[in-house]
Design a protein around this motif. Structure first.
Motif, PDB file in Angstrom:
ATOM      1  N   HIS A 114       0.830  -1.204   0.000  1.00  0.00           N
ATOM      2  CA  HIS A 114       0.000   0.000   0.000  1.00  0.00           C
ATOM      3  C   HIS A 114       0.868   1.259   0.000  1.00  0.00           C
ATOM      4  CE1 HIS A 114      -3.403   2.554   0.551  1.00  0.00           C
ATOM      5  NE2 HIS A 114      -3.002   2.959   1.742  1.00  0.00           N
ATOM      6  N   VAL A 115       1.927   1.246   0.827  1.00  0.00           N
ATOM      7  CA  VAL A 115       2.812   2.415   0.894  1.00  0.00           C
ATOM      8  C   VAL A 115       3.596   2.563  -0.403  1.00  0.00           C
ATOM      9  CG1 VAL A 115       4.792   3.416   2.085  1.00  0.00           C
ATOM     10  CG2 VAL A 115       2.972   2.311   3.402  1.00  0.00           C
ATOM     11  N   GLY A 116       4.107   1.459  -0.916  1.00  0.00           N
ATOM     12  CA  GLY A 116       4.918   1.529  -2.123  1.00  0.00           C
ATOM     13  C   GLY A 116       4.137   1.969  -3.350  1.00  0.00           C
ATOM     14  N   LEU A 117       2.895   1.523  -3.463  1.00  0.00           N
ATOM     15  CA  LEU A 117       2.081   1.882  -4.628  1.00  0.00           C
ATOM     16  C   LEU A 117       1.272   3.158  -4.408  1.00  0.00           C
ATOM     17  CD1 LEU A 117       0.767  -1.650  -5.690  1.00  0.00           C
ATOM     18  CD2 LEU A 117       2.553  -0.285  -6.778  1.00  0.00           C
ATOM     19  N   GLY A 118       1.414   3.768  -3.213  1.00  0.00           N
ATOM     20  CA  GLY A 118       0.663   4.990  -2.920  1.00  0.00           C
ATOM     21  C   GLY A 118       0.844   6.089  -3.946  1.00  0.00           C
ATOM     22  N   PRO A 119       2.100   6.438  -4.314  1.00  0.00           N
ATOM     23  CA  PRO A 119       2.289   7.502  -5.317  1.00  0.00           C
ATOM     24  C   PRO A 119       1.617   7.189  -6.651  1.00  0.00           C
ATOM     25  CG  PRO A 119       4.347   7.057  -4.157  1.00  0.00           C
ATOM     26  CD  PRO A 119       3.377   5.990  -3.742  1.00  0.00           C
ATOM     27  N   PHE A 120       1.639   5.907  -7.056  1.00  0.00           N
ATOM     28  CA  PHE A 120       0.998   5.514  -8.311  1.00  0.00           C
ATOM     29  C   PHE A 120      -0.506   5.781  -8.266  1.00  0.00           C
ATOM     30  CE2 PHE A 120      -1.398   2.132 -10.488  1.00  0.00           C
ATOM     31  CZ  PHE A 120      -1.028   2.392 -11.807  1.00  0.00           C
ATOM     32  N   TRP A 121      -1.156   5.274  -7.184  1.00  0.00           N
ATOM     33  CA  TRP A 121      -2.596   5.464  -7.077  1.00  0.00           C
ATOM     34  C   TRP A 121      -2.947   6.936  -6.917  1.00  0.00           C
ATOM     35  CZ3 TRP A 121      -4.915   1.591  -8.919  1.00  0.00           C
ATOM     36  CH2 TRP A 121      -4.522   0.278  -8.648  1.00  0.00           C
ATOM     37  N   HIS A 166      -7.538  -0.717  -6.877  1.00  0.00           N
ATOM     38  CA  HIS A 166      -7.019  -0.282  -5.583  1.00  0.00           C
ATOM     39  C   HIS A 166      -7.515  -1.206  -4.470  1.00  0.00           C
ATOM     40  CE1 HIS A 166      -6.943   2.612  -2.045  1.00  0.00           C
ATOM     41  NE2 HIS A 166      -5.686   2.493  -2.394  1.00  0.00           N
ATOM     42  N   MET A 167      -8.792  -1.586  -4.508  1.00  0.00           N
ATOM     43  CA  MET A 167      -9.345  -2.474  -3.493  1.00  0.00           C
ATOM     44  C   MET A 167      -8.703  -3.859  -3.549  1.00  0.00           C
ATOM     45  SD  MET A 167     -11.305  -0.815  -1.609  1.00  0.00           S
ATOM     46  CE  MET A 167     -11.847   0.879  -1.681  1.00  0.00           C
ATOM     47  N   VAL A 168      -8.443  -4.363  -4.736  1.00  0.00           N
ATOM     48  CA  VAL A 168      -7.775  -5.666  -4.867  1.00  0.00           C
ATOM     49  C   VAL A 168      -6.384  -5.609  -4.235  1.00  0.00           C
ATOM     50  CG1 VAL A 168      -6.789  -7.292  -6.522  1.00  0.00           C
ATOM     51  CG2 VAL A 168      -9.092  -6.385  -6.884  1.00  0.00           C
ATOM     52  N   GLN A 169      -5.653  -4.521  -4.526  1.00  0.00           N
ATOM     53  CA  GLN A 169      -4.317  -4.372  -3.933  1.00  0.00           C
ATOM     54  C   GLN A 169      -4.385  -4.302  -2.413  1.00  0.00           C
ATOM     55  OE1 GLN A 169      -2.732  -0.452  -3.761  1.00  0.00           O
ATOM     56  NE2 GLN A 169      -1.795  -1.404  -1.990  1.00  0.00           N
ATOM     57  N   MET A 170      -5.355  -3.549  -1.885  1.00  0.00           N
ATOM     58  CA  MET A 170      -5.517  -3.445  -0.440  1.00  0.00           C
ATOM     59  C   MET A 170      -5.862  -4.789   0.180  1.00  0.00           C
ATOM     60  SD  MET A 170      -5.000  -0.517   1.017  1.00  0.00           S
ATOM     61  CE  MET A 170      -6.020  -0.665   2.482  1.00  0.00           C
TER      62      MET A 170
END
Length: 210
Positions: free
Chosen positions: A2-9, A177-181
């Motif tokens: 979640h933290v790593g992909l935060g900037p992408f989302w 985003h929900m799938v990643q979470m």
């Protein structure tokens, strides 16, 4: 994850919100209209310090941030998502997630893992982790249902092609985003379960040495 992909989302969300079409209704008013049409009995409240919407099943309230007062499709879709939870959410997972339910579930989960570690019962630990993963999966199913509900309502009530295209794009992003979470939460429960299990075993061994 979640933290790593935060900037992408955040980058995608930022670009989509900048392009959100304007509509002729406030998000909060649209939410009240949807709830009244569904006959759900939920009320809508704006909380000044809130940053995101939430459906409180225990108090039967849809709690919204000040951005819900906006007249953009982003505000309308976000409110419709929370209304979707009020209209669609059912079952034991909803009751366990309201009021003191999360505290009781967390204590029972940790107690089961500690007991499994102390008694050297890995199957009990696996069962506890499996139940937590199933609850996370149920959360994903409910989030996907709310996403589709919001998209269908917005596309029905704002049939302009630009609005429909924007709603579909936002919904696809939200689903990914929900799938990643969900994957991140599942891994977190697996790691936390293993840690608590081994701590329970260490506790039992320390008592035996004492």
């Amino acid at each position: 994850m979640h933290v790593g992909l935060g900037p992408f989302w955040n980058g995608w969300y930022g670009r989509l919100r900048q392009d959100a079409p304007a509509v002729g209704v406030q998000g909060v008013e649209y939410g009240r209209w949807l709830l009244a049409a569904a006959g759900s009995g939920y009320s809508v409240e704006i909380e000044p310090l809130r940053s995101a919407g939430e459906c409180d099943h225990s108090r039967r309230q849809v709690l919204l941030p000040p951005t819900a007062l906006g007249r953009t499709l982003d505000a309308v879709l976000s409110v419709a998502h929370e209304v979707g939870h009020a209209v669609l959410d059912r079952g034991l997972a909803v009751r366990l997630g309201s009021g003191l339910g999360p505290v009781v579930v967390a204590l029972a989960w940790m107690g089961a893992l500690v007991a499994a570690g102390r008694q050297h019962m890995p199957l009990l630990a696996l069962l506890a982790v499996a139940v937590s993963v199933l609850l996370v999966g149920d959360m994903l199913v409910r989030e996907l249902g709310a996403c589709r509900f919001a998209r269908d309502c917005v596309c029905r009530d704002f049939p302009d092609p630009a609005c429909r295209a924007w709603a579909w794009a936002q919904t696809r992003l939200e689903i990914w985003h929900m799938v990643q979470m969900t994957v991140a939460l599942g891994l977190m429960f697996l790691a936390a379960g293993a840690l608590v299990y081994f701590l329970g075993g260490w506790w039992a061994g320390h008592e035996a040495l004492a």
